[in-house]
Design a protein around this motif. Structure first.
Motif, PDB file in Angstrom:
ATOM      1  N   CYS A 124       0.821  -1.216   0.000  1.00  0.00           N
ATOM      2  CA  CYS A 124       0.000   0.000   0.000  1.00  0.00           C
ATOM      3  C   CYS A 124       0.858   1.271   0.000  1.00  0.00           C
ATOM      4  O   CYS A 124       1.809   1.407   0.773  1.00  0.00           O
ATOM      5  CB  CYS A 124      -0.895  -0.007   1.238  1.00  0.00           C
ATOM      6  N   SER A 125       0.456   2.231  -0.855  1.00  0.00           N
ATOM      7  CA  SER A 125       1.217   3.482  -0.974  1.00  0.00           C
ATOM      8  C   SER A 125       1.178   4.315   0.300  1.00  0.00           C
ATOM      9  O   SER A 125       1.985   5.230   0.460  1.00  0.00           O
ATOM     10  CB  SER A 125       0.631   4.329  -2.096  1.00  0.00           C
ATOM     11  N   PHE A 126       0.240   4.053   1.166  1.00  0.00           N
ATOM     12  CA  PHE A 126       0.138   4.850   2.399  1.00  0.00           C
ATOM     13  C   PHE A 126       0.879   4.207   3.576  1.00  0.00           C
ATOM     14  O   PHE A 126       0.842   4.720   4.682  1.00  0.00           O
ATOM     15  CB  PHE A 126      -1.336   5.059   2.769  1.00  0.00           C
ATOM     16  N   LEU A 127       1.528   3.073   3.338  1.00  0.00           N
ATOM     17  CA  LEU A 127       2.239   2.395   4.432  1.00  0.00           C
ATOM     18  C   LEU A 127       3.604   3.058   4.628  1.00  0.00           C
ATOM     19  O   LEU A 127       4.382   3.190   3.684  1.00  0.00           O
ATOM     20  CB  LEU A 127       2.405   0.902   4.097  1.00  0.00           C
ATOM     21  N   LEU A 128       3.870   3.465   5.866  1.00  0.00           N
ATOM     22  CA  LEU A 128       5.129   4.155   6.163  1.00  0.00           C
ATOM     23  C   LEU A 128       6.199   3.164   6.617  1.00  0.00           C
ATOM     24  O   LEU A 128       5.884   2.040   7.015  1.00  0.00           O
ATOM     25  CB  LEU A 128       4.901   5.196   7.264  1.00  0.00           C
ATOM     26  N   THR A 129       7.434   3.621   6.590  1.00  0.00           N
ATOM     27  CA  THR A 129       8.529   2.712   6.965  1.00  0.00           C
ATOM     28  C   THR A 129       8.481   2.305   8.435  1.00  0.00           C
ATOM     29  O   THR A 129       9.078   1.320   8.831  1.00  0.00           O
ATOM     30  CB  THR A 129       9.900   3.354   6.668  1.00  0.00           C
ATOM     31  N   ASP A 130       7.784   3.082   9.259  1.00  0.00           N
ATOM     32  CA  ASP A 130       7.667   2.678  10.668  1.00  0.00           C
ATOM     33  C   ASP A 130       6.508   1.701  10.864  1.00  0.00           C
ATOM     34  O   ASP A 130       6.134   1.387  11.987  1.00  0.00           O
ATOM     35  CB  ASP A 130       7.516   3.903  11.590  1.00  0.00           C
ATOM     36  N   GLY A 131       5.908   1.245   9.762  1.00  0.00           N
ATOM     37  CA  GLY A 131       4.853   0.240   9.851  1.00  0.00           C
ATOM     38  C   GLY A 131       3.485   0.816  10.119  1.00  0.00           C
ATOM     39  O   GLY A 131       2.535   0.076  10.339  1.00  0.00           O
ATOM     40  N   ARG A 132       3.388   2.149  10.102  1.00  0.00           N
ATOM     41  CA  ARG A 132       2.059   2.732  10.351  1.00  0.00           C
ATOM     42  C   ARG A 132       1.429   3.207   9.051  1.00  0.00           C
ATOM     43  O   ARG A 132       2.112   3.402   8.043  1.00  0.00           O
ATOM     44  CB  ARG A 132       2.190   3.894  11.347  1.00  0.00           C
ATOM     45  N   CYS A 133       0.135   3.407   9.108  1.00  0.00           N
ATOM     46  CA  CYS A 133      -0.602   3.895   7.935  1.00  0.00           C
ATOM     47  C   CYS A 133      -0.604   5.418   8.014  1.00  0.00           C
ATOM     48  O   CYS A 133      -0.983   5.994   9.044  1.00  0.00           O
ATOM     49  CB  CYS A 133      -2.024   3.348   7.991  1.00  0.00           C
ATOM     50  N   SER A 134      -0.186   6.094   6.934  1.00  0.00           N
ATOM     51  CA  SER A 134      -0.071   7.556   7.029  1.00  0.00           C
ATOM     52  C   SER A 134      -1.446   8.216   7.186  1.00  0.00           C
ATOM     53  O   SER A 134      -1.571   9.257   7.819  1.00  0.00           O
ATOM     54  CB  SER A 134       0.686   8.133   5.842  1.00  0.00           C
TER      55      SER A 134
END
Ligand code: SF4
Length: 414
Positions: free
Chosen positions: A94-104
């Motif tokens: 998913c394009s909204f998944l951040l590197t810290d594992g959270r959803c932006s």
């Protein structure tokens, strides 16, 4: 407004997302419901950063809905510096998944800003006259781990303190008596209970429970529940022994599995779980690599089945039981013709058994809970709810007459 009612199995009640982000790292199609799409457009009007994300991370799907662009990568970066910087998209799934594992989206606007799809997963919710009935998808590893429970699944009506967030879109629905009658499923809830009871008959092995399910399905006449019960009461236990003693046609069995998996390759996802199973069956063991199933391939598979799987069947029978109780409770038998839902149930069984035996042979070890759960996760992730695949498969097997009960049962017996 009427209070919401719930009918919930214990494993759904216990489920808590572990935030592993596995569901975000897929190439599933994530459609955004209309109300959520409107909300995003509204936020974008006053938030430049989000406006840019909306522009870059959504596309218009064929059905006219907004769809999230999924990156064609399923593993997170192992760049430690990039991982620390949570402002970056992790580029896995998913394009909204951040590197810290959270959803932006969730991080900036809260859980309520998530789409229905993201709020609901891994649940399947059907609204019926009994309330909101919730089952799980075992493509989620935390949900799949619930299959290990050895106690019989219990169902709770309006469990204390349970509430599930409101969603925007339409739930799957099973209507009132008149609607069900129109659907040819007047006694659906009684049938569902009966099928769950059969699946929980621990004194029988799973194959026998599946055969009994098929016999019952074959006898269902809408509205005649009493007749069905009478039929079951008079069923001779010897009948099962006779059916199971019919000698197995291993060539037919493996040929069917090959056709079903070859067809699935057109739809299957490229996730590493699924790849591992396919590589094992096609390349490492070379069981499915050619159109002809030779005696040598059959012997290799049957030896593995007898050495690593059948003697250790007790290690895993509860997993099958829980898996199929969830299958029944997820309303497959309402949403499809009874016999087609049964065919699909058997298909899942033989695919799980096939890949488990393949893994046992490759790894030269007996079957255990983790192995079967790994296979279930991969299968649910790839074809677990792929209607396009089911339609194509049913079309293929109908022309060959394989949706008739004797054929389906012959696939179960090994
Ligand atoms: S895969 Fe399951 S446990 Fe992991 S984040 Fe998704 S819902 Fe939560």
């Amino acid at each position: 407004m009427n209070a919401k009612h719930y009918l919930i199995p214990d494993y759904v009640l216990d489920f808590k997302c572990s935030k592993c982000t596995e569901c975000c790292k897929t190439d599933w199609k994530i459609y955004i419901d209309d109300k959520t799409a409107e909300l995003y457009e509204k936020i974008a009007q006053s938030d430049e950063l989000f406006a840019e994300e909306v522009k870059n991370n959504f596309k218009k799907a064929k059905n006219g809905k907004k769809e999230i662009i999924m990156n064609n990568v399923f593993e997170e970066t192992d760049d430690a510096e990039l991982k620390k910087d949570s402002s970056h998209a992790c580029k896995a799934g998913c394009s909204f998944l951040l590197t810290d594992g959270r959803c932006s989206i969730q991080k900036r606007f809260g859980e309520e800003a998530l789409s229905d799809t993201c709020k609901i997963y891994p649940r399947y919710i059907t609204v019926t006259e009994r309330g909101h009935e919730i089952a799980l998808s075992f493509s989620c590893p935390t949900a799949a781990a619930k299959l290990k429970n050895k106690n019989q699944i219990q169902f709770y009506y309006d469990p204390e303190g349970y509430n599930f967030v409101d969603i925007n879109g339409k739930y799957d629905k099973i209507g009132n008596f008149m609607d069900r009658r129109k659907h040819g499923k007047t006694n659906y809830f009684d049938i569902e209970e009966l099928l769950i009871d059969i699946m929980q008959l621990k004194e029988m092995d799973i194959e026998t429970r599946l055969i009994l399910t098929g016999i019952v399905i074959d006898k269902i006449k809408d509205g005649d529940l009493a007749g069905l019960h009478r039929y079951i009461e008079h069923l001779e236990i010897d009948l099962f022994k006779e059916i199971k003693s019919i000698s197995t046609n291993h060539t037919f069995n493996l040929k069917f599995i090959k056709e079903a998996i070859d067809l699935a390759l057109m739809f299957i996802l490229r996730h590493h779980d699924t790849k591992k199973l396919l590589v094992t069956a096609y390349d490492d063991l070379e069981i499915l690599n050619e159109s002809i199933i030779t005696t040598e391939k059959i012997m290799k598979f049957v030896d593995g089945y007898n050495k690593y799987y059948r003697p250790f069947y007790d290690n895993i029978s509860h997993i099958y039981e829980n898996y199929f109780v969830n299958y029944i409770f997820s309303k497959r038998f309402y949403n499809m013709k009874y016999i087609e839902a049964y065919f699909l149930m058997v298909l899942f069984f033989i695919l799980i058994r096939f890949f488990v035996v393949c893994l046992c042979i490759k790894e030269e070890r007996k079957v255990d809970e983790d192995m079967i759960i790994e296979v279930i996760r991969a299968i649910d992730r790839s074809i677990g709810h792929n209607d396009t695949y089911y339609k194509s498969l049913l079309k293929m097997v109908k022309t060959e007459g394989y949706t008739k009960l004797p054929y389906i049962i012959s696939l179960i017996i090994f």
